[in-house]
Design a protein around this motif. Sequence first.
Motif, short mmCIF file in Angstrom:
data_model
loop_
_atom_site.label_atom_id
_atom_site.label_comp_id
_atom_site.label_asym_id
_atom_site.label_seq_id
_atom_site.Cartn_x
_atom_site.Cartn_y
_atom_site.Cartn_z
N THR A 165 0.74 -1.38 0.04
CA THR A 165 0.08 0.08 0.12
C THR A 165 0.75 1.31 -0.21
O THR A 165 0.53 2.19 -0.64
CB THR A 165 -0.95 0.02 1.12
OG1 THR A 165 -0.20 -0.28 2.41
CG2 THR A 165 -1.97 -1.22 1.07
N VAL A 166 1.90 1.28 0.80
CA VAL A 166 2.71 2.54 0.82
C VAL A 166 3.98 2.38 0.08
O VAL A 166 5.05 3.54 0.11
CB VAL A 166 2.68 3.02 2.18
CG1 VAL A 166 1.69 3.44 2.87
CG2 VAL A 166 3.67 2.11 3.19
N GLY A 167 4.50 1.37 -0.43
CA GLY A 167 5.72 0.88 -1.41
C GLY A 167 6.84 0.56 -0.18
O GLY A 167 6.82 0.43 0.75
N MET A 168 7.99 0.32 -0.98
CA MET A 168 9.08 -0.29 -0.31
C MET A 168 9.67 0.84 1.01
O MET A 168 9.99 0.29 1.73
CB MET A 168 10.26 -0.58 -1.02
CG MET A 168 10.02 -1.98 -1.76
SD MET A 168 11.49 -2.50 -2.78
CE MET A 168 11.53 -1.46 -3.98
N GLY A 169 9.61 1.91 0.54
CA GLY A 169 10.32 2.82 1.44
C GLY A 169 9.51 2.85 2.77
O GLY A 169 10.01 2.80 3.89
N LEU A 205 -9.07 -5.95 -1.21
CA LEU A 205 -9.41 -4.78 -0.75
C LEU A 205 -10.07 -4.07 -2.16
O LEU A 205 -9.74 -4.57 -3.36
CB LEU A 205 -7.94 -4.01 -0.74
CG LEU A 205 -7.46 -4.27 0.66
CD1 LEU A 205 -6.02 -3.65 0.44
CD2 LEU A 205 -8.18 -3.81 1.73
N PRO A 206 -10.84 -3.08 -1.92
CA PRO A 206 -11.35 -2.29 -3.35
C PRO A 206 -10.35 -1.85 -4.07
O PRO A 206 -9.19 -1.48 -3.45
CB PRO A 206 -12.19 -1.24 -2.33
CG PRO A 206 -12.50 -1.71 -1.26
CD PRO A 206 -11.27 -2.60 -0.79
N GLU A 207 -10.49 -1.55 -5.33
CA GLU A 207 -9.35 -1.05 -6.12
C GLU A 207 -8.87 0.24 -5.64
O GLU A 207 -7.68 0.49 -5.58
CB GLU A 207 -9.97 -0.81 -7.54
CG GLU A 207 -9.04 -0.56 -8.76
CD GLU A 207 -7.57 -1.56 -8.76
OE1 GLU A 207 -6.54 -1.31 -8.97
OE2 GLU A 207 -7.95 -2.95 -8.67
N GLN A 208 -9.66 1.12 -5.36
CA GLN A 208 -9.00 2.48 -4.88
C GLN A 208 -8.37 2.33 -3.61
O GLN A 208 -7.23 3.24 -3.25
CB GLN A 208 -10.20 3.44 -4.44
CG GLN A 208 -11.08 3.30 -3.36
CD GLN A 208 -12.36 2.34 -3.68
OE1 GLN A 208 -12.46 1.76 -4.72
NE2 GLN A 208 -13.52 2.35 -2.75
N GLU A 209 -8.30 1.16 -2.76
CA GLU A 209 -7.44 1.04 -1.53
C GLU A 209 -6.12 0.58 -1.98
O GLU A 209 -4.96 0.70 -1.54
CB GLU A 209 -8.18 0.13 -0.56
CG GLU A 209 -9.32 0.38 0.02
CD GLU A 209 -9.22 1.72 1.10
OE1 GLU A 209 -7.93 1.75 1.73
OE2 GLU A 209 -9.83 2.58 1.06
#
Length: 125
Positions: free
Chosen positions: A8-12, A116-120
């Motif tokens: 959801t927020v990426g590797m960083g 999860l819904p697509e927007q999530e």
Amino acid sequence: MLFLATFTVGMGGGVVIGALTPWVALMRGIMPPLAQPVTPFIMAANATLVIVFGLLASFNPWVGVIAAAVCKYGVFVLALKFILVLPPKLAHAFQIPQLLTALAGGVIAVIVHKALPEQERKGSI
């Protein structure tokens, strides 16, 4: 949670979460005294899990989960073999149980992420 954070927020963001949680546990006194020397290796193992998963998840999340779990396990095995000296019961806790919990957490995370819904899922891997 590290797998879902990476989705959801990426590797960083995943690396930051994986590094902060053991450090906070150490600072708050949650970590048992005998396990305190393991803290930097927990941080490194979590970062390894996130990075390996982040690199492979867009190709195939299942391959990413397996590779990330094995690499995290590898960080602990190498640290225990060459750097750390821990009581046997504590050393065992940072070996196969870590591999199994990473695999289980990864499976759950992939299933939850797909639900999860697509927007999530926007901005994910």
